[in-house]
Structure formats: structure tokens, C-alpha cells
Write a protein that holds these residues in place. Structure first.
Motif, PDB file in Angstrom:
ATOM      1  N   HIS A  50       0.825  -1.217   0.000  1.00  0.00           N
ATOM      2  CA  HIS A  50       0.000   0.000   0.000  1.00  0.00           C
ATOM      3  C   HIS A  50       0.856   1.263   0.000  1.00  0.00           C
ATOM      4  O   HIS A  50       0.418   2.310  -0.463  1.00  0.00           O
ATOM      5  CB  HIS A  50      -0.935   0.010   1.217  1.00  0.00           C
ATOM      6  CG  HIS A  50      -2.001  -1.026   1.139  1.00  0.00           C
ATOM      7  ND1 HIS A  50      -3.317  -0.740   0.835  1.00  0.00           N
ATOM      8  CD2 HIS A  50      -1.938  -2.375   1.297  1.00  0.00           C
ATOM      9  CE1 HIS A  50      -4.023  -1.874   0.814  1.00  0.00           C
ATOM     10  NE2 HIS A  50      -3.201  -2.871   1.101  1.00  0.00           N
ATOM     11  N   ASP A 173      -7.045  -2.415   4.131  1.00  0.00           N
ATOM     12  CA  ASP A 173      -7.162  -3.818   4.542  1.00  0.00           C
ATOM     13  C   ASP A 173      -7.919  -3.884   5.864  1.00  0.00           C
ATOM     14  O   ASP A 173      -7.611  -3.144   6.802  1.00  0.00           O
ATOM     15  CB  ASP A 173      -5.780  -4.449   4.710  1.00  0.00           C
ATOM     16  CG  ASP A 173      -5.124  -4.748   3.369  1.00  0.00           C
ATOM     17  OD1 ASP A 173      -5.788  -4.579   2.337  1.00  0.00           O
ATOM     18  OD2 ASP A 173      -3.942  -5.139   3.360  1.00  0.00           O
ATOM     19  N   SER A 196     -13.852  -2.028  -1.498  1.00  0.00           N
ATOM     20  CA  SER A 196     -13.490  -2.965  -0.420  1.00  0.00           C
ATOM     21  C   SER A 196     -12.426  -3.967  -0.852  1.00  0.00           C
ATOM     22  O   SER A 196     -12.470  -4.503  -1.955  1.00  0.00           O
ATOM     23  CB  SER A 196     -14.736  -3.736   0.027  1.00  0.00           C
ATOM     24  OG  SER A 196     -14.388  -4.762   0.947  1.00  0.00           O
ATOM     25  N   GLU A 197     -11.505  -4.244   0.068  1.00  0.00           N
ATOM     26  CA  GLU A 197     -10.526  -5.314  -0.172  1.00  0.00           C
ATOM     27  C   GLU A 197     -11.249  -6.655  -0.169  1.00  0.00           C
ATOM     28  O   GLU A 197     -12.327  -6.805   0.426  1.00  0.00           O
ATOM     29  CB  GLU A 197      -9.427  -5.274   0.888  1.00  0.00           C
ATOM     30  CG  GLU A 197      -9.871  -5.601   2.297  1.00  0.00           C
ATOM     31  CD  GLU A 197      -9.218  -6.867   2.834  1.00  0.00           C
ATOM     32  OE1 GLU A 197      -8.960  -7.795   2.038  1.00  0.00           O
ATOM     33  OE2 GLU A 197      -8.996  -6.933   4.057  1.00  0.00           O
ATOM     34  N   THR A 199      -9.252  -9.848   0.066  1.00  0.00           N
ATOM     35  CA  THR A 199      -8.165 -10.824   0.218  1.00  0.00           C
ATOM     36  C   THR A 199      -8.661 -12.206   0.615  1.00  0.00           C
ATOM     37  O   THR A 199      -8.258 -13.207   0.028  1.00  0.00           O
ATOM     38  CB  THR A 199      -7.148 -10.326   1.281  1.00  0.00           C
ATOM     39  OG1 THR A 199      -6.833  -8.961   1.029  1.00  0.00           O
ATOM     40  CG2 THR A 199      -5.880 -11.154   1.242  1.00  0.00           C
ATOM     41  N   HIS A 394      -5.922 -10.454   8.510  1.00  0.00           N
ATOM     42  CA  HIS A 394      -6.980 -10.096   7.558  1.00  0.00           C
ATOM     43  C   HIS A 394      -8.321 -10.677   8.008  1.00  0.00           C
ATOM     44  O   HIS A 394      -8.394 -11.829   8.432  1.00  0.00           O
ATOM     45  CB  HIS A 394      -6.673 -10.680   6.170  1.00  0.00           C
ATOM     46  CG  HIS A 394      -5.804  -9.799   5.326  1.00  0.00           C
ATOM     47  ND1 HIS A 394      -6.297  -8.722   4.628  1.00  0.00           N
ATOM     48  CD2 HIS A 394      -4.492  -9.846   5.056  1.00  0.00           C
ATOM     49  CE1 HIS A 394      -5.304  -8.147   3.959  1.00  0.00           C
ATOM     50  NE2 HIS A 394      -4.192  -8.801   4.209  1.00  0.00           N
ATOM     51  N   HIS A 419      -8.154  -5.806  -4.515  1.00  0.00           N
ATOM     52  CA  HIS A 419      -7.154  -6.362  -3.593  1.00  0.00           C
ATOM     53  C   HIS A 419      -7.469  -7.808  -3.224  1.00  0.00           C
ATOM     54  O   HIS A 419      -7.597  -8.155  -2.046  1.00  0.00           O
ATOM     55  CB  HIS A 419      -7.109  -5.497  -2.324  1.00  0.00           C
ATOM     56  CG  HIS A 419      -5.845  -5.686  -1.507  1.00  0.00           C
ATOM     57  ND1 HIS A 419      -5.460  -6.900  -0.996  1.00  0.00           N
ATOM     58  CD2 HIS A 419      -4.900  -4.804  -1.103  1.00  0.00           C
ATOM     59  CE1 HIS A 419      -4.335  -6.764  -0.313  1.00  0.00           C
ATOM     60  NE2 HIS A 419      -3.980  -5.501  -0.375  1.00  0.00           N
TER      61      HIS A 419
END
Length: 450
Positions: A50, A173, A196-197, A199, A394, A419
Motif C-alpha cells: 500500500h 485492509d 473494499s478489499e 483478500t 486479515h 485487492h
């Protein structure tokens, strides 16, 4: 890295570095915009994916402010300086392997130098959580805590677009609840758009075991029953501090007999100093522990290893012990020395507590390669390899969904998922669409009008 244009005003949200092996580091210079035309950068948190390309942005002409929380500013400086060391190491390796005297492998040219990092740090303007900050007459920014890392924030922007108010949140994140040291993520205010991430889209964390239970079980087997050593590769910033606090609670409460613990990472030592500096931002459990029992990042039998000489001495410590060292994916740092001397040790356990990207040494060990390449040697793997996700910082599929489900559907017009690997974004999109949300998975370099 996302570009938000409001009329002529250009806001860059995050500016991460791509370390992928199949790409030249220099490809990070190819911004899809002119750096000098960016008015302001908003940095959600310090992690290198980031923050890591900010000095390149500055080197190529960006002259504006970089807005972030105070811990993010301090941790980012630490990580960017480390990036310079990595670049210089690669450059020196390039010189070493160049053909002929004085030849240089141009592919290993440093992307930026210490000077560029210092120029970048001078542009930081820090803003505390939940304090609205006016970028100009039409745009207001608020940082909302999201856990994940000390100082990590979602950036919520309130925009006056020709008399009409529009709101957009970039999550950065998102962390998870009940994580050691860090506060739980806060709910976002009602907004029109969320970036929105994704992951952990489609993936779920282990729920039936706590961090402490997992560590107790592993330490008991590796260090007490087998009288061996436990090596834990861990990122120096965030993961190491949470792990140390969890071990502190285990040993000070007498849940296990004392075992020597080495934290072998100079960056972890510096990062822990930053966690102490912003002690008011750690979670209630850590603050309460500090008030009752003292420093949560220090305890009997814990040694922070600073010099390379002391690091080498750890290999000569033959009693059962725990070694925490970076980097988490095993791609560099002192962890490689510990692996080199212990990968063929039947009485060694290597516990992975984080994600390992494809192509990394960590990934090769986790997939069960019987022979690995460490420090110019092929070595057979006799150590026990284990993995746990209890210390992943996360949020998982449910956490990401819940972050959006708090939103009012009559106000939220669209959710953009970024992301994450394609499968993760698609799994998240499927769940949100089934709940009646409009979802878009953006393509790289495509613009969307809000």
C-alpha cells in the motif's frame, strides 16, 4: 492504488509496490498518470503493498501532501527504509553477477534511494482517527479504524459534487475481531460507494482454536516433549508484536514451563518501539495487561536479538527455544540463516503464521518440497512444517461481508471489490449480490463515473 478524480482535483488512495518476481521492479515506475498532477495522497496503512511506491511517486514529480494516521507515518518510514536496503542488496548482487569488471545488471537498479524516502516522509501530514479533515472546500476526509495493523484506517470521503453530497469509503485492509494487541475494526458510516478489499473472499479462518491454544499445543510438542526448537517466520511489523504478546500471556500465566524466546529482527525491535509509542491505540486487553503486569512486549526468557553477531550465537543455543524472525515468506532477512542451520534438523518445527505467495521459499516448504534451495545450497527438508491461520491479520469472508452488511441498501449504490485474487473477489461478489447489493469487480486502468 486508486485514483479518485473530483473535477480537476486528483486524489491517489495508496501507492503500493509490486515485488512480483516475474516483473521488473522498474515496472513500478510506469504510473498510468502524471505524478506531478496528483494533488494529494491518502495512505490507509503502512504495509508495503500500500505504501511501497510512494518514494517513486515523489521522485517522479509528486509535490503534494501524504495524509495518514500518526502510527502509519512512523511504520511506513521504517518499511520504506527497509525497501531501500532490499533494492541495494539486489543491486550489489547484480554487480557481483555482472559479466566483466565493473559491469552492472541494470535490472537491479534501485527503484529509489534513502534521499527519496526522506523526501517522502517530509510530505506526511498525520490525522487522528475519526477527526474530519478538510482537503478543500468540497472534500472532507475521515480515517476510521479497521484493525489489521497499528494505525490502519479506512478512508471515508464526503464530497460536495456541484451541490450534491456523495460519499465513498476505501477500506484499505480490514482486520478481524479479538486479534492480539489490535482493536476490532469499527463500522463504517453510511456511504454511497465502498471500495473494499477482498483478500479472504471465499475463505474462512479457523474458529475452533484460539491463538493461545494453538501456540500452547505447538510449543508443548516441539519444545517440551521433543526438546527441540520452534522457528516462527513472522513479519516484523504487526505480526511479531501480536505473537510476542500472546507468548507473554502464556508464559506469565504459567500455562507452560519457561522456554527461551528469541526475536531476531532489528526491524521488529524498532517497530515494537513504535507500538509502545502509540500505546493508547492498542486494544483494551493489551492496555490492561500493561497496567497489571507491565510491558506486554517483554517478559522473562525473551531476548530481542539486535546484532548479526548475536544472531549467529542463537544457532549455538542448544536448549529448547523459540526463534521468531523475519521475513514471513522466507525471502530474505535473518530467517534464512536459521533455516539454513535447522532445515535438516529432525527436532526442529517451522510454524508458518502468515500467507506465503507463490514462488517464495515459504510457499515451497508449505507445499511439501523435499529439497529446497537456501543460500546457494540444495538442502533436504527434515524439519516438521506446520501452518496456522489464527494470527492472520486479515478479516475472512464473513468479516468482509459483515463490514458491508451494516450499510443501508437505500444509500449504498455500489460495492467495488479489489485487492484479492479473482476467485476471492468472485466469491465475495456472489454472496453480496445474493444479499441484494450492486457489486463491481473493476478491471485495471478502467475508470468508473460515480
Amino acid at each position: 492504488m486508486h485514483l479518485l478524480e473530483i473535477g480537476q482535483y486528483k486524489i491517489l488512495v495508496d501507492c503500493g509496490l509490486d515485488y512480483e518476481k516475474d516483473r521488473s521492479i522498474q515496472s513500478n515506475e510506469n504510473f498510468p498518470f502524471r505524478p506531478e498532477e496528483i494533488d494529494v495522497v491518502i495512505l490507509t496503512h503502512a504495509h508495503i503493498d500500500h505504501s511501497g511506491n510512494l518514494p517513486t511517486l515523489v521522485r517522479l514529480g509528486f509535490q503534494g501532501q501524504i495524509l495518514c494516521t500518526p502510527p502509519t507515518a512512523d511504520l511506513t518510514e521504517l518499511l520504506l527504509m527497509d525497501s531501500v536496503s532490499i533494492f541495494m542488496h539486489k543491486a550489489n548482487k547484480g554487480r557481483k553477477h555482472g559479466k566483466g569488471k565493473g559491469k552492472f545488471n541494470s535490472g537491479a537498479q534501485p527503484l529509489y534511494l534513502q534521499k527519496h524516502v526522506m523526501d517522502t516522509v517530509e510530505r506526511f501530514i498525520t490525522i487522528n482517527f475519526n477527526r474530519p479533515f478538510r482537503l478543500n472546500g468540497d472534500i472532507e476526509l475521515t480515517f476510521v479504524p479497521v484493525g489489521h495493523l497499528l494505525g490502519a484506517a479506512a478512508a471515508v470521503l464526503k464530497i460536495n459534487d456541484h451541490g450534491e453530497e456523495k460519499t465513498i469509503a476505501f477500506t484499505g485492509d480490514i482486520g478481524r475481531k479479538n486479534y492480539p494487541v489490535l482493536n476490532d475494526p469499527e463500522q463504517l458510516p453510511a456511504v454511497n460507494y465502498i471500495v473494499s478489499e477482498a483478500t479472504y473472499g471465499g475463505r474462512y479462518h479457523t474458529k475452533d482454536k484460539s491463538v493461545e491454544d494453538t501456540l500452547i499445543e505447538t510449543i508443548e510438542k516441539a519444545c517440551i516433549k521433543e526438546q527441540g526448537r520452534l522457528i516462527i517466520p513472522a513479519f516484523s511489523i504487526g505480526r511479531t508484536q501480536s505473537l510476542v504478546f500472546a507468548l507473554n500471556k502464556i508464559f506469565t500465566s504459567g500455562k507452560l514451563p519457561a522456554v527461551k524466546v528469541f526475536v531476531d529482527s532489528p526491524m521488529a525491535v524498532m517497530a515494537t518501539g513504535i507500538f509502545r509509542k502509540y500505546h493508547n491505540l492498542v486494544n483494551e486487553e493489551a492496555q490492561e495487561f500493561y497496567n497489571k503486569k507491565g510491558d506486554e512486549f517483554d517478559f522473562d526468557n525473551l531476548t530481542y536479538v539486535e546484532t548479526l553477531k548475536d544472531s549467529r550465537q542463537v544457532s549455538n543455543y542448544f536448549e529448547p527455544c523459540i526463534i521468531i524472525s523475519s521475513a514471513g515468506m522466507l525471502e530474505g532477512g535473518r530467517i534464512q540463516d536459521h533455516l539454513f542451520y535447522n532445515i535438516q534438523n529432525y527436532y526442529c518445527t517451522i510454524l508458518f503464521i502468515g500467507y506465503c505467495a507463490k514462488g517464495t521459499l515459504g510457499h515451497r516448504l508449505l507445499r511439501g518440497d523435499p529439497i529446497v534451495h537456501i543460500k546457494d545450497r540444495e538442502l533436504a527438508v527434515y524439519a516438521t512444517i506446520k501452518q496456522t491461520d489464527v494470527l492472520s491479520a486479515h478479516g475472512d469472508h464473513d468479516d468482509l461481508i459483515n463490514n458491508i452488511k451494516h450499510q443501508d441498501k437505500s444509500i449504498l449504490k455500489n460495492v467495488f471489490l479489489v485487492h484479492g485474487e479473482t476467485g476471492s473477489m468472485e466469491a465475495l461478489s456472489e454472496s453480496l449480490t445474493a444479499d441484494g447489493y450492486n457489486v463491481t469487480i473493476p478491471e485495471k486502468d478502467v475508470a468508473y463515473e460515480l
